[in-house]
Design a protein around this motif. Structure first.
Motif, PDB file in Angstrom:
ATOM      1  N   LEU A  19      -6.001  11.523  -3.670  1.00 29.51           N
ATOM      2  CA  LEU A  19      -4.704  11.782  -3.033  1.00 29.51           C
ATOM      3  C   LEU A  19      -4.666  13.058  -2.212  1.00 29.51           C
ATOM      4  N   TYR A  20      -5.310  14.135  -2.701  1.00 34.36           N
ATOM      5  CA  TYR A  20      -5.086  15.444  -2.124  1.00 34.36           C
ATOM      6  C   TYR A  20      -6.308  16.105  -1.482  1.00 34.36           C
TER       7      TYR A  20
ATOM      8  N   LEU B 113       2.464   1.672  -3.418  1.00 37.33           N
ATOM      9  CA  LEU B 113       1.464   2.167  -4.366  1.00 37.33           C
ATOM     10  C   LEU B 113       1.204   3.654  -4.162  1.00 37.33           C
ATOM     11  N   LEU B 114       1.042   4.083  -2.927  1.00 41.75           N
ATOM     12  CA  LEU B 114       0.825   5.504  -2.652  1.00 41.75           C
ATOM     13  C   LEU B 114       2.016   6.340  -3.091  1.00 41.75           C
TER      14      LEU B 114
ATOM     15  N   THR C  34       0.830  -1.206   0.000  1.00 39.79           N
ATOM     16  CA  THR C  34       0.000   0.000   0.000  1.00 39.79           C
ATOM     17  C   THR C  34       0.865   1.258   0.000  1.00 39.79           C
ATOM     18  N   LEU C  35       1.901   1.266   0.815  1.00 36.98           N
ATOM     19  CA  LEU C  35       2.805   2.421   0.867  1.00 36.98           C
ATOM     20  C   LEU C  35       3.545   2.618  -0.448  1.00 36.98           C
TER      21      LEU C  35
ATOM     22  N   LEU D  63       1.805   6.672  -6.826  1.00 36.66           N
ATOM     23  CA  LEU D  63       0.717   7.576  -7.223  1.00 36.66           C
ATOM     24  C   LEU D  63       1.086   9.036  -6.982  1.00 36.66           C
ATOM     25  N   TYR D  64       1.713   9.328  -5.852  1.00 32.42           N
ATOM     26  CA  TYR D  64       2.127  10.706  -5.585  1.00 32.42           C
ATOM     27  C   TYR D  64       3.180  11.170  -6.589  1.00 32.42           C
TER      28      TYR D  64
END
Length: 153
Positions: A150-151, A15-16, A12-13, A19-20
């Motif tokens: 995300l934001y 992937l995040l 998960t980390l 994405l960022y």
């Protein structure tokens, strides 16, 4: 079970993180200055779709910069709204792109049509609007969903 949870959290980390990196807030301060009634995350989605954040991107048709502004459109916008933005600078390109998208949204009355006209031009043939325009809308709105995920706080 502990190994599974650790692996899941790690994935998960990662992937995040990815994405960022793929959906940055590069040039966000300029977007905030010029977005007016537009959601700044929508503008970020347009920039990502139009140029992938390449400041000097040039399309085969001559659209330029982060928001792929046509020189003729820049001239028309500057004249119509009594501005003096240079489409060849980062700030001017974002200012003109936001001004144009705001104008189209007000004129067309809905986001999908405004995005189609932003991409194809308001006078493009209906076939182009139906084909390229609809693909463009899907790309922008897909990016927009991820930006909001995300934001948006």
């Amino acid at each position: 079970m502990r190994v599974f949870i650790t692996a899941f959290l790690t994935a998960t980390l990662v992937l995040l993180f990815i994405l960022y990196k793929l959906f940055p807030l590069k040039y966000y301060s300029y977007v905030l200055l010029y977005c007016d009634d537009l959601d700044p995350l929508l503008v970020m989605s347009v920039i990502r779709t139009e140029s992938s954040f390449r400041e000097n991107a040039v399309s085969p048709l001559g659209a330029y910069g982060l928001m792929q502004v046509m020189p003729q459109t820049a001239e028309w916008l500057n004249s119509r709204f009594k501005k003096n933005y240079d489409y060849r600078t980062v700030e001017g390109n974002i200012a003109l792109g936001c001004l144009y998208l705001n104008y189209l949204l007000e004129k067309d009355g809905n986001l999908e049509d405004a995005l189609i006209h932003y991409n194809t031009g308001p006078y493009a043939q209906q076939e182009i609007k139906d084909d390229a325009g609809k693909r463009y809308v899907r790309k922008v709105l897909g990016s927009y969903r991820i930006y909001k995920l995300l934001y948006r706080r």
